[in-house]
Motif scaffolding. Structure first.
Motif, PDB file in Angstrom:
ATOM      1  N   VAL A 131     -27.932   2.935  99.459  1.00 24.20           N
ATOM      2  CA  VAL A 131     -29.311   2.900  98.962  1.00 24.20           C
ATOM      3  C   VAL A 131     -29.394   1.878  97.836  1.00 24.20           C
ATOM      4  O   VAL A 131     -28.559   1.874  96.930  1.00 24.20           O
ATOM      5  N   ASP A 132     -30.382   0.984  97.905  1.00 26.38           N
ATOM      6  CA  ASP A 132     -30.577  -0.049  96.895  1.00 26.38           C
ATOM      7  C   ASP A 132     -32.043  -0.129  96.495  1.00 26.38           C
ATOM      8  O   ASP A 132     -32.936   0.269  97.242  1.00 26.38           O
ATOM      9  N   PHE A 133     -32.285  -0.693  95.310  1.00 26.03           N
ATOM     10  CA  PHE A 133     -33.651  -0.954  94.865  1.00 26.03           C
ATOM     11  C   PHE A 133     -34.227  -2.107  95.674  1.00 26.03           C
ATOM     12  O   PHE A 133     -33.537  -3.085  95.954  1.00 26.03           O
ATOM     13  N   THR A 134     -35.501  -2.001  96.046  1.00 27.48           N
ATOM     14  CA  THR A 134     -36.124  -3.036  96.864  1.00 27.48           C
ATOM     15  C   THR A 134     -37.334  -3.673  96.214  1.00 27.48           C
ATOM     16  O   THR A 134     -37.722  -4.774  96.581  1.00 27.48           O
ATOM     17  N   GLU A 135     -37.955  -2.994  95.240  1.00 29.24           N
ATOM     18  CA  GLU A 135     -39.161  -3.535  94.608  1.00 29.24           C
ATOM     19  C   GLU A 135     -39.382  -2.845  93.271  1.00 29.24           C
ATOM     20  O   GLU A 135     -39.062  -1.669  93.108  1.00 29.24           O
ATOM     21  N   ALA A 136     -39.944  -3.583  92.314  1.00 29.58           N
ATOM     22  CA  ALA A 136     -40.347  -3.015  91.026  1.00 29.58           C
ATOM     23  C   ALA A 136     -41.754  -3.504  90.723  1.00 29.58           C
ATOM     24  O   ALA A 136     -42.055  -4.679  90.906  1.00 29.58           O
ATOM     25  N   ARG A 137     -42.602  -2.577  90.295  1.00 33.70           N
ATOM     26  CA  ARG A 137     -43.985  -2.969  89.981  1.00 33.70           C
ATOM     27  C   ARG A 137     -44.487  -2.179  88.787  1.00 33.70           C
ATOM     28  O   ARG A 137     -44.164  -0.987  88.631  1.00 33.70           O
ATOM     29  N   ALA A 138     -45.250  -2.858  87.963  1.00 30.29           N
ATOM     30  CA  ALA A 138     -45.875  -2.226  86.807  1.00 30.29           C
ATOM     31  C   ALA A 138     -47.197  -1.617  87.258  1.00 30.29           C
ATOM     32  O   ALA A 138     -48.055  -2.321  87.784  1.00 30.29           O
ATOM     33  N   THR A 139     -47.321  -0.312  87.104  1.00 28.14           N
ATOM     34  CA  THR A 139     -48.563   0.387  87.428  1.00 28.14           C
ATOM     35  C   THR A 139     -49.223   0.791  86.119  1.00 28.14           C
ATOM     36  O   THR A 139     -48.652   0.573  85.044  1.00 28.14           O
ATOM     37  N   LYS A 140     -50.378   1.417  86.177  1.00 32.84           N
ATOM     38  CA  LYS A 140     -51.025   1.794  84.917  1.00 32.84           C
ATOM     39  C   LYS A 140     -50.316   2.960  84.230  1.00 32.84           C
ATOM     40  O   LYS A 140     -50.442   3.133  83.030  1.00 32.84           O
TER      41      LYS A 140
END
Length: 161
Positions: A131-140
């Motif tokens: 299992v690996d990280f695939t995306e990072a996003r800043a949400t509110k």
């Protein structure tokens, strides 16, 4: 599976460098148990998210900068595995108004805040193998990091080393 409110230590084991995680959610698809005595299972697909709140990130950046208080909020420009954050406040007696980056690659999270005393820190996570990280996003509400894995082994055989 869901885990809430746990901490990761920096790869350098810096005092006060722990990263608080609000939530880790992992969804397992097509799980096969080959043997109950072997205590192992395999999921064909694992997906999920790791969530970091801005409150926890603000406390982290304040500890790492050695001053403060500093405030973390979303910034435009999240792309792929890099979430952009805005860091404002006072660090080391100097005003700080900087755009930082939280990068999630493989099983490691790194945070870079230009202008902070400790500009970069990294944390390794203990995700299931495959299992690996695939995306990072800043949400509110905070930074959400997506993760995916294929042919994921859950548990280990009692005969493995």
């Amino acid at each position: 599976m869901t885990a809430r409110r746990f901490s990761l230590d920096t790869t350098a084991n810096r005092q006060g460098g722990y990263l608080d995680v609000d939530r880790l959610r992992l969804d397992l698809h097509d799980v096969t148990v080959s043997s109950l005595s072997a205590r192992t299972a395999r999921a064909n697909l694992a997906t999920g998210t790791l969530t970091l709140t801005y409150k926890d990130l603000s406390e982290l950046v304040t500890r790492l900068a050695g001053g403060g208080p500093l405030h973390v909020s979303p910034a435009p420009g999240s792309d792929g595995q890099a979430a952009r954050i805005k860091v404002t406040g006072t660090a080391g007696g100097n005003a700080l108004n900087s755009a930082g980056t939280l990068l999630a690659q493989g099983t490691e999270i790194s945070l870079t805040v230009p202008g902070a005393e400790r500009a970069t820190s990294s944390w390794r996570t203990s995700l299931p193998e495959g299992v690996d990280f695939t995306e990072a996003r800043a949400t509110k509400e905070g930074v959400e990091i997506s993760l995916t894995g294929h042919q994921v082994t859950l548990g280990t055989s009692r005969f493995s080393r």
